[in-house]
Design an enzyme around this catalytic site. Structure first.
Site, PDB file in Angstrom:
ATOM      1  CD  GLU A 165      48.367 -25.655  12.911  1.00  0.00           C
ATOM      2  OE1 GLU A 165      47.965 -26.694  12.359  1.00  0.00           O
ATOM      3  OE2 GLU A 165      48.216 -25.441  14.127  1.00  0.00           O
ATOM      4  CD  GLU A 372      45.164 -22.870  15.576  1.00  0.00           C
ATOM      5  OE1 GLU A 372      45.152 -24.093  15.846  1.00  0.00           O
ATOM      6  OE2 GLU A 372      45.008 -22.420  14.434  1.00  0.00           O
TER       7      GLU A 372
HETATM    8  C1  FCB Z   1      45.146 -26.843  14.280  1.00  0.00           C
HETATM    9  C2  FCB Z   1      44.370 -26.048  13.243  1.00  0.00           C
HETATM   10  C3  FCB Z   1      43.010 -25.587  13.710  1.00  0.00           C
HETATM   11  C4  FCB Z   1      42.320 -26.633  14.542  1.00  0.00           C
HETATM   12  C5  FCB Z   1      43.222 -27.126  15.639  1.00  0.00           C
HETATM   13  C6  FCB Z   1      42.586 -28.134  16.562  1.00  0.00           C
HETATM   14  O1  FCB Z   1      46.060 -27.695  13.651  1.00  0.00           O
HETATM   15  O2  FCB Z   1      45.100 -24.912  12.843  1.00  0.00           O
HETATM   16  O3  FCB Z   1      42.258 -25.216  12.588  1.00  0.00           O
HETATM   17  O4  FCB Z   1      41.848 -27.663  13.751  1.00  0.00           O
HETATM   18  O5  FCB Z   1      44.386 -27.697  15.074  1.00  0.00           O
END
Ligand code: FCB
Length: 470
Positions: A165, A372
């Site tokens: 990210e 994620e």
């Molecule tokens: C993302 C992050 C991760 C976590 C999630 C909820 O932006 O990469 O580390 O905090 O959000």
């Protein structure tokens, strides 16, 4: 009927070093920007820090066993840069690397594929003091560090991710300042975005030369699924501006070798972009083996409101007087009606479907991985000690059904990583937000798999989406 997931689909869970490891001062590790930031009063809720986190550094073997018991086939973790190269320069710290060697060996012994992220936001503080990501030199340092980790772990890790990210690193770290290092300078944020891109390109080159040919290299983006609040031209233009700053600023150079012209025009009052040097775009555009996408919730925007004083906040991130959107500070962000998680993020699986189809069109032939996805809820143990989280099961089910629809409609999705394996340090929210499939009692560090962990394990073992009930 939805299709099944393809054979070989990777079912994993994800974590990040600073959020779980603790042992902040052990083995020669020096502070990262998150150590400094979290120790600065007022930056993290409740004054929480990652000093101890969930003590994964000492409980590594138990945590891997837990994953083995659940039946997940892959684990996405990150390496702490200041644990393996404390000042961000010079020789590696072998005892820091030993921790990751042992972790990977444990994973492989349990039949779990390691997916290694090089940078999940924990820049060595010394590099920040020397200029941080707005300084070009940091990109070079990152490539050197990538080479160190590749030399140490390349014999046993096949799946590699450079950055997690980069939008958050650049715009929350240097723009709105709600993440480390907490700077609030829109030009620094744009420079940081470019040097993160450049660092990625240089790191891919370093990885390719150090790793065996079977290694697969990627980057994990958190593209914003931006929707216009209405069909009004002003709302569409707001959508275009945020899409440029959130998404195309990364996807442009990474996938096409150029920054979007409209982004450069939108930000012309701030910078002439002369920090982009001659061959940078071709360095940034490296061949990738797959693209990692992180998705939580979509954003809805409308035309700039000139009376707006405080900057809009990124959906769900702590409010700030400073905007993370350089030269688009007055774009209005809306909270769509409907269900929300404990972060206040809306539950909208159609955004994940749209994201997968978008990158299928943008990057034809490039496999996708959801690196994620998940949700925070206010989980509490019952009197018998078990933890039931039906909302999380419903969230996961609806999002995985969206993944199935995307696959049926042509998206080449190869894996899914639940954020997160266990409750952990949720950045500026501290320990107040629980994203884990496994509950952590922060007093005792006891781990208790929630009902979602059992549900997800069943999915990982069978490859069939179970009904959305425990
Ligand atoms: C993302 C992050 C991760 C976590 C999630 C909820 O932006 O990469 O580390 O905090 O959000």
């Amino acid at each position: 009927m939805p299709v099944s997931f393809p054979p070989g689909f990777l079912w994993g869970t994800a974590t990040a070093a600073y959020q779980i490891e603790g042992a902040a001062a052990e083995g020669g590790r020096t502070p990262s920007i998150w150590d400094t930031f979290s120790r600065t009063p007022g930056k993290v809720e409740n004054g929480d820090t990652g000093d101890i986190a969930v003590d994964h550094f000492h409980r590594r073997a138990e945590d891997v066993r837990l994953m083995g018991d659940l039946g997940v086939g892959a684990y996405r973790f990150s390496v702490s840069w200041p644990r393996v190269q404390p000042t961000g320069r010079g020789p590696a710290l072998q005892c820091g690397l030993d921790f990751y060697r042992a972790l990977v060996d444990d994973l492989l012994a349990h039949g779990i594929r390691p997916v290694l992220t090089l940078y999940h936001w924990d820049l060595p503080q010394e590099l920040e003091s020397a200029g941080g990501w707005p300084a070009r030199e940091t990109a070079q340092r990152f490539a050197e560090y990538a080479g160190i980790v590749a030399d140490a772990l390349g014999d046993r890790v096949e799946l590699w991710t450079t950055l997690n990210e980069p939008w958050c690193s650049a715009f929350l770290g240097y723009g709105s300042g709600v993440h480390a290092p907490g700077r609030t300078d829109p030009v620094a944020a744009l420079r940081a975005a470019h040097h993160l891109n450049l660092g990625h390109g240089l790191a891919v080159q370093a990885l390719r030369s150090a790793l065996p040919a079977r290694a697969q290299i990627s980057v994990s983006l958190n593209p914003s699924v931006v929707r216009a609040a209405s069909d009004a031209p002003g709302d569409h233009d707001a959508r275009r501006r945020i899409d440029a700053l959130a998404n195309r600023i990364f996807a442009g150079p990474l996938l096409k070798g150029a920054y979007p012209q409209d982004l450069i025009a939108d930000t012309a009052s701030l910078t002439d972009w002369s920090f982009v040097q001659g061959s940078d775009p071709s360095v940034i555009r490296q061949r990738l083996d797959w693209l990692g996408l992180n998705y939580y919730a979509p954003a809805v925007v409308s035309a700039p409101d000139p009376d707006r004083r405080a900057g809009p906040r990124r959906d769900g991130h702590a409010p700030s007087d400073h905007s993370p959107w350089p030269a688009s500070e007055q774009v209005v962000f809306h909270q769509p009606p409907g269900e929300r998680t404990a972060m206040g993020w809306s539950v909208d699986p159609s955004g994940l479907y749209d994201l997968l189809l978008h990158y299928t069109r943008e990057a034809p032939g490039l496999p996708l991985m959801i690196t994620e996805n998940g949700a925070a809820y206010d989980d509490k143990p019952a009197v018998d000690g078990t933890v039931h989280d039906p909302d999380r099961i419903r969230y996961l089910h609806s999002h995985l059904a969206a993944v199935q629809r995307a696959i049926a409609d042509g998206a080449d999705v190869r894996g899914y990583f639940l954020w997160s394996l266990m409750d952990n340090f949720e950045w500026s929210y501290g320990y107040g937000k629980r994203f884990g499939a496994v509950y952590v009692d922060y007093e005792t560090q006891a781990r208790v798999p929630k009902s979602s962990a059992h549900w997800y394990g069943r999915l990982a073992r069978t490859g069939e989406l179970p009904p959305p009930v425990a």
